[in-house]
Design a protein around this motif. Sequence first.
Motif, PDB file in Angstrom:
ATOM      1  N   ARG A 151     -24.424 -22.550  -0.221  1.00 34.69           N
ATOM      2  CA  ARG A 151     -24.761 -24.132  -0.217  1.00 34.69           C
ATOM      3  C   ARG A 151     -24.568 -23.862   1.718  1.00 34.69           C
ATOM      4  NH1 ARG A 151     -22.085 -29.833  -1.866  1.00 34.69           N
ATOM      5  NH2 ARG A 151     -23.615 -30.759  -0.780  1.00 34.69           N
ATOM      6  N   GLY A 185     -25.152 -31.938  -6.040  1.00 32.43           N
ATOM      7  CA  GLY A 185     -26.444 -32.505  -4.955  1.00 32.43           C
ATOM      8  C   GLY A 185     -27.346 -31.339  -6.375  1.00 32.43           C
ATOM      9  N   ARG A 186     -27.367 -30.943  -6.889  1.00 35.07           N
ATOM     10  CA  ARG A 186     -27.817 -30.270  -7.756  1.00 35.07           C
ATOM     11  C   ARG A 186     -28.099 -30.802  -9.644  1.00 35.07           C
ATOM     12  NH1 ARG A 186     -29.677 -27.450  -3.529  1.00 35.07           N
ATOM     13  NH2 ARG A 186     -27.857 -29.149  -2.495  1.00 35.07           N
ATOM     14  N   THR A 235     -31.617 -27.599  -9.104  1.00 33.99           N
ATOM     15  CA  THR A 235     -32.286 -27.781  -7.956  1.00 33.99           C
ATOM     16  C   THR A 235     -31.959 -29.110  -7.315  1.00 33.99           C
ATOM     17  OG1 THR A 235     -34.716 -28.486  -8.657  1.00 33.99           O
ATOM     18  CG2 THR A 235     -33.757 -25.720  -7.628  1.00 33.99           C
ATOM     19  N   ALA A 236     -31.571 -29.535  -6.752  1.00 39.46           N
ATOM     20  CA  ALA A 236     -31.461 -30.777  -5.588  1.00 39.46           C
ATOM     21  C   ALA A 236     -32.660 -31.827  -5.805  1.00 39.46           C
ATOM     22  CB  ALA A 236     -31.660 -30.636  -4.257  1.00 39.46           C
TER      23      ALA A 236
END
Length: 248
Positions: free
Chosen positions: A67, A93-94, A246-247
């Motif tokens: 990150r 945040g994934r 993933t985000a």
Amino acid sequence: MNADRMAAAYFASLATLSRNTPDGWYAERGTSRAATSGSAIAALNGAYSVALDPDPASLDTMAVAVRARDVPWSITVRGAASYAVAGLAARHGRTVRADTTVLACAAADVAFRDPEAVIRRVGAAESGTYTAILAEAFEAPVAVFGSMMAGGVLDHAAFSGYLAIESGRPVGTALGMRAGDVIGVFNVGVVPSHRRRGLGRALTERILADAFAGGADAAYLHTSAMGRPLYASMGFRHVETRTVFTAG
């Protein structure tokens, strides 16, 4: 085919790529890995568990490390993700979850068709052309692939890059990534105007033929649902599903 063997080969190749591409980076902690590929593709930058039973502490450490590299990134685990892993991914945040299908085959299982397509091996001197055709094939800006194929990647002994040629023009790409006796098939793509002519199969066959002639005895690849019937017809079979976060 042994899923552990295919996974070990993939993570070894990921490490080699990340260490040899200009903007790549790689780290390890316990059964977890972190890598960036020089591209802006989240699945090619991330924290990964090499074990079927992820260690949340080491995976979290790797997530923090990748990150900090300030690139699009992901968290990947083998098999279905546990609630603990999903929670860890969410804290970073994934939150978008997807599956990656891994197919594999033994050398003796491959059904070759000996296609007539012209497939040419390329080295680092043509990395710019390779990346441009790769981007066109995947209908993405060249910048998305960044420096992933730059530097000496295509001259490295572990990698083999190919271009499909029609009417003197490059129209498709493929990349072999070898670790030990296992070859991984990647970057198989054909520009939109030349699809449905068997070039994807021809590119894949060339990677396999060269690798098997050089002593490899097994192969693997990651595929979409659309590509799976093609690879199944070549002798590939499902060995593992991985979960990628993933985000949002």
